[in-house]
Design a protein around this motif. Structure first.
Motif, short mmCIF file in Angstrom:
data_model
loop_
_atom_site.label_atom_id
_atom_site.label_comp_id
_atom_site.label_asym_id
_atom_site.label_seq_id
_atom_site.Cartn_x
_atom_site.Cartn_y
_atom_site.Cartn_z
N PRO A 117 -5.17 3.63 9.33
CA PRO A 117 -3.72 3.51 9.09
C PRO A 117 -3.32 3.92 7.68
O PRO A 117 -2.23 4.48 7.49
CB PRO A 117 -3.46 2.02 9.34
CG PRO A 117 -4.49 1.63 10.35
CD PRO A 117 -5.72 2.42 9.97
N GLU A 118 -4.19 3.69 6.72
CA GLU A 118 -3.85 4.07 5.34
C GLU A 118 -3.87 5.58 5.11
O GLU A 118 -3.48 6.04 4.04
CB GLU A 118 -4.79 3.38 4.34
CG GLU A 118 -6.27 3.55 4.64
CD GLU A 118 -6.84 2.37 5.40
OE1 GLU A 118 -6.17 1.87 6.35
OE2 GLU A 118 -7.97 1.95 5.07
N ASP A 119 -4.31 6.35 6.11
CA ASP A 119 -4.24 7.81 6.02
C ASP A 119 -2.85 8.32 6.39
O ASP A 119 -2.57 9.52 6.23
CB ASP A 119 -5.26 8.46 6.96
CG ASP A 119 -6.70 8.19 6.54
OD1 ASP A 119 -7.52 7.92 7.44
OD2 ASP A 119 -6.99 8.26 5.34
N THR A 120 -2.01 7.44 6.90
CA THR A 120 -0.66 7.84 7.27
C THR A 120 0.09 8.38 6.06
O THR A 120 0.19 7.72 5.03
CB THR A 120 0.10 6.64 7.86
OG1 THR A 120 -0.53 6.24 9.08
CG2 THR A 120 1.55 7.00 8.14
N ALA A 121 0.58 9.61 6.19
CA ALA A 121 1.27 10.25 5.08
C ALA A 121 1.72 11.63 5.52
O ALA A 121 1.32 12.14 6.57
CB ALA A 121 0.36 10.38 3.86
N MET A 122 2.53 12.24 4.66
CA MET A 122 2.83 13.66 4.79
C MET A 122 1.73 14.39 4.03
O MET A 122 1.43 14.05 2.87
CB MET A 122 4.19 13.98 4.21
CG MET A 122 4.64 15.41 4.45
SD MET A 122 5.09 15.72 6.17
CE MET A 122 6.77 15.12 6.16
#
Length: 124
Positions: free
Chosen positions: A88-93
């Motif tokens: 989940p912490e990879d969530t990004a643009m």
């Protein structure tokens, strides 16, 4: 004029995989003058995730080591980022960049010379 076009983002569950692609025009991949790579945006700040030199030497941020693989196809002027075991912490643009000097941290971001970005969303 250099143009970078990203694709491959999407929504996955934790543990899933995605492959980002960045196709470049207006430059030659085997040019020694620059590296290609990916940044991840957090607010107004961007952090390098991975980059690759014209000779194919990769670099990974600690958060990407062991999970992500960067590669390039010089015949297609395309660089890829294979992301496995997503969290989940990879969530990004995610933004593709081509630069002679790849800073680990860029603010403000994104730069005008980067691609438009591709969104990665990882759900728990």
């Amino acid at each position: 004029e250099v143009q970078l076009v990203e694709s491959g983002g999407g929504s996955v569950q934790a543990g899933g995989s995605l492959r980002l692609s960045c196709t470049a025009s207006g430059l030659t991949f085997d040019d020694d003058d620059f590296d290609m790579g990916w940044y991840r945006r957090a607010g107004d700040e961007c952090y390098v995730v991975s980059r690759i030199s014209s000779s194919g030497r990769p670099f990974y941020a600690n958060s990407a080591k062991g999970r992500f693989t960067i590669s390039q196809d010089n015949t297609k002027n395309t660089v890829y980022l294979r992301m496995n075991n997503l969290k989940p912490e990879d969530t990004a643009m995610y933004y593709c960049a081509a630069d002679a000097v790849f800073a680990d941290y860029v603010v403000p971001c994104p730069k005008d010379t980067w691609g438009q970005g591709t969104l990665v969303t990882v759900s728990a």
